[in-house]
Design an enzyme around this catalytic site. Structure first.
Site, PDB file in Angstrom:
ATOM      1  N   HIS A 142       0.810  -1.229   0.000  1.00 34.17           N
ATOM      2  CA  HIS A 142       0.000   0.000   0.000  1.00 34.17           C
ATOM      3  C   HIS A 142       0.843   1.278   0.000  1.00 34.17           C
ATOM      4  CE1 HIS A 142       0.035  -0.325   4.676  1.00 34.17           C
ATOM      5  NE2 HIS A 142       1.034   0.436   4.269  1.00 34.17           N
ATOM      6  N   HIS A 144      -2.120   4.769   9.606  1.00 36.89           N
ATOM      7  CA  HIS A 144      -0.798   5.326   9.901  1.00 36.89           C
ATOM      8  C   HIS A 144      -0.976   6.607  10.709  1.00 36.89           C
ATOM      9  CE1 HIS A 144      -0.357   2.765   6.331  1.00 36.89           C
ATOM     10  NE2 HIS A 144       0.915   2.628   6.634  1.00 36.89           N
ATOM     11  N   HIS A 177      10.069  -3.894   4.138  1.00 37.32           N
ATOM     12  CA  HIS A 177      10.509  -2.504   4.135  1.00 37.32           C
ATOM     13  C   HIS A 177      10.743  -2.023   5.550  1.00 37.32           C
ATOM     14  CE1 HIS A 177       6.111  -1.992   4.570  1.00 37.32           C
ATOM     15  NE2 HIS A 177       6.208  -0.686   4.726  1.00 37.32           N
ATOM     16  N   GLU A 204       3.673  -5.565   8.677  1.00 38.96           N
ATOM     17  CA  GLU A 204       2.362  -5.385   8.025  1.00 38.96           C
ATOM     18  C   GLU A 204       1.875  -6.670   7.362  1.00 38.96           C
ATOM     19  OE1 GLU A 204       2.731  -0.603   6.873  1.00 38.96           O
ATOM     20  OE2 GLU A 204       3.047  -2.094   5.324  1.00 38.96           O
TER      21      GLU A 204
HETATM   22  C1  DHB Z   1       5.998   4.036   3.008  1.00 40.19           C
HETATM   23  C2  DHB Z   1       4.968   4.168   3.923  1.00 40.19           C
HETATM   24  C3  DHB Z   1       4.182   3.097   4.230  1.00 40.19           C
HETATM   25  O1  DHB Z   1       3.113   3.185   5.042  1.00 40.19           O
HETATM   26  C4  DHB Z   1       4.423   1.869   3.686  1.00 40.19           C
HETATM   27  O2  DHB Z   1       3.658   0.818   4.058  1.00 40.19           O
HETATM   28  C5  DHB Z   1       5.435   1.723   2.768  1.00 40.19           C
HETATM   29  C6  DHB Z   1       6.227   2.817   2.451  1.00 40.19           C
HETATM   30  C7  DHB Z   1       6.845   5.188   2.633  1.00 40.19           C
HETATM   31  O3  DHB Z   1       6.729   6.245   3.239  1.00 40.19           O
HETATM   32  O4  DHB Z   1       7.644   5.049   1.706  1.00 40.19           O
HETATM   33 FE    FE Z   2       2.331   1.232   5.662  1.00 35.09          FE
END
Ligand code: DHB
Ligand code: FE
Length: 288
Positions: A12, A59, A193, A240
């Site tokens: 997402h 978030h 990530h 996540e």
């Molecule tokens: C970013 C933010 C998110 O909530 C995520 O799931 C993936 C990447 C970002 O800021 O790059």
């Molecule tokens: Fe996220």
């Protein structure tokens, strides 16, 4: 009776939403990512689900650190988009399905899942980016949405095993709703990530590919992954991925993989995407 016909997993990443909103999907950086969703949009347009249950995380837009529900089910008739960072996306409001949502709340709580009931909530990129990736850019979203918001931001998030069991309970709850609705379940977020700290920028394609394989063919193996392994292998925001297990738990034991897409990077994130269908033999309501 209502039934779950398919599951969708997708990352997402907020920058994906910005690329869509600013007409940049054809740019060299973004084109390979969006190409992987072309088949998905055609598949979704043909499926025409009556309702989408979207498992996602907020978030700090709907919930601050003052109130942190582990599982929060949206029972409202409408949800306004909101966002941090790039700001509110210019996407349509998300129309809810209060009747099915209240049925789910009752069925799940009586089935001993102590979810929170939410009657007013804004929804951020965690929910709207997956909608854009699967539905494109319509003037109104083509079906009502029931948001199921999961805490994966503040420790401790729920375990993968608990998420899978919640998916199972959602499947049972949907099947006990006395209307012929074809429901699709989204599991969103991930893949590997990490957005802050010394390991910011971490991507682990090997872990991601193993997770994609496990979600399809061996979800029990995926439910056994402890928090510390997500953290070590997929980075702090890789947690996540437990939300994908809610989607997977809501499907049959055996599923058909309709589509898979994996792309690195989008912003600082590995993007993963799956479309899974229940086998027709165990789901007579499935469209041909
Ligand atoms: C970013 C933010 C998110 O909530 C995520 O799931 C993936 C990447 C970002 O800021 O790059
Ligand atoms: Fe996220």
């Amino acid at each position: 009776m209502a039934s779950i016909v398919a599951g969708v997993a997708t990352s997402h990443v907020p920058a994906i939403g910005v690329a869509i909103d600013q007409g940049k999907t054809g740019e060299p950086y973004w084109q390979p990512l969006f190409r992987g969703y072309e088949k998905s949009q055609a598949w979704m347009a043909a499926l025409k689900p009556d309702v989408a249950i979207v498992v996602y995380n907020d978030h700090a837009n709907a919930f601050s650190l003052e109130v942190i529900p582990t599982f929060a089910l949206g029972c409202a008739s409408e949800y306004a988009p909101a966002d941090e960072g790039w700001g509110r996306r210019p996407v349509p409001p998300v129309v809810g399905h209060p009747e099915l949502a209240w049925h789910l709340a009752q069925a799940l709580i009586l089935d001993e899942f102590d979810i929170s009931i939410v009657n007013r909530m804004e929804v951020d990129h965690g929910l709207t980016v997956p909608l854009s990736l699967l539905f494109g850019t319509p003037a109104a979203w083509p079906c009502p949405v029931i948001p199921l918001c999961v805490n994966v931001v503040q420790y401790p998030p729920p375990t993968g095993r608990r998420c899978f069991k919640l998916g199972r309970a959602i499947r049972k709850a949907v099947a006990s709703f006395d209307r012929d609705l074809r429901v699709v379940v989204f599991g969103t977020g991930g893949m590997s990530h990490q957005l802050q700290g010394e390991r910011a920028g971490l991507i682990n394609a090997e872990f991601d590919r193993r997770f994609l394989d496990a979600i399809v063919a061996d979800p029990q193996a995926a439910t056994a992954i402890p928090h510390v392994e997500y953290l070590r292998e997929a980075g702090s925001e890789g947690i996540e991925l437990v939300m994908w297990l809610i989607m997977r738990g809501a499907l049959d034991e055996r599923v058909r993989e309709v589509h898979r897409h994996y792309h690195v990077p989008a912003s600082n994130t590995a993007v993963g995407h799956l479309i899974l269908e229940n086998f027709p033999a165990t789901n007579q309501e499935r469209t041909p």
